[in-house]
Design an enzyme around this catalytic site. Sequence first.
Site, mmCIF file in Angstrom:
data_model
loop_
_atom_site.group_PDB
_atom_site.id
_atom_site.type_symbol
_atom_site.label_atom_id
_atom_site.label_comp_id
_atom_site.label_asym_id
_atom_site.label_seq_id
_atom_site.Cartn_x
_atom_site.Cartn_y
_atom_site.Cartn_z
ATOM 1 N N ALA A 59 0.835 -1.209 0.000
ATOM 2 C CA ALA A 59 0.000 0.000 0.000
ATOM 3 C C ALA A 59 0.868 1.257 0.000
ATOM 4 O O ALA A 59 0.546 2.246 -0.669
ATOM 5 C CB ALA A 59 -0.950 -0.005 1.194
ATOM 6 N N ALA A 62 2.069 1.718 -3.505
ATOM 7 C CA ALA A 62 0.980 2.206 -4.357
ATOM 8 C C ALA A 62 0.681 3.680 -4.092
ATOM 9 O O ALA A 62 0.521 4.467 -5.026
ATOM 10 C CB ALA A 62 -0.276 1.362 -4.137
ATOM 11 N N GLU A 63 0.607 4.069 -2.832
ATOM 12 C CA GLU A 63 0.319 5.472 -2.529
ATOM 13 C C GLU A 63 1.459 6.381 -2.976
ATOM 14 O O GLU A 63 1.229 7.479 -3.477
ATOM 15 C CB GLU A 63 0.038 5.684 -1.040
ATOM 16 C CG GLU A 63 -0.302 7.133 -0.753
ATOM 17 C CD GLU A 63 -1.181 7.356 0.452
ATOM 18 O OE1 GLU A 63 -1.453 8.541 0.727
ATOM 19 O OE2 GLU A 63 -1.601 6.392 1.094
ATOM 20 N N SER A 64 2.680 5.900 -2.842
ATOM 21 C CA SER A 64 3.829 6.700 -3.265
ATOM 22 C C SER A 64 3.806 6.957 -4.769
ATOM 23 O O SER A 64 3.941 8.099 -5.212
ATOM 24 C CB SER A 64 5.137 6.000 -2.889
ATOM 25 O OG SER A 64 5.235 5.888 -1.496
#
Length: 140
Positions: A59, A62-64
């Site tokens: 996660a 993915a957020e990065s």
Amino acid sequence: MQLSKKEVLEKANSACKDTLMETLNIEMVDFGDDYLTARMPVNSRVHQPDGVLHGGATAALAESVGSFASHVFMDTENLFIRGLEITANHLKSVKSGFVYAKATFLHKGRTTQLLDIKVTDEADNVISVCRLSTISLPKK
């Protein structure tokens, strides 16, 4: 003046210094007109106790990459980007190697953005499917 692909990737990676991205060894590796791709090594630093990739590390990857995609493709001279919500569906385990996260826009609005992020292993198997919503807010 528009930056070259190499300059954009260097700028993104230099911004990772002393951040979670550096801690997890996340590196921006490719981008095009409508996507940005990052990679992260899978090793004991990002494992859960039973020796496979931790969903929280996935996660974070993915957020990065999604936040950086919004940053790369939006007017960040006048706006700053913040994540609003992330979802992650983990489909397959990984023990070693690299995972790659490719962020593409589903919606690129002036205020909100929605990104689809597919996380794959080195054999291009889908590991996780994520969605990230971001918001662009004025700096002043």
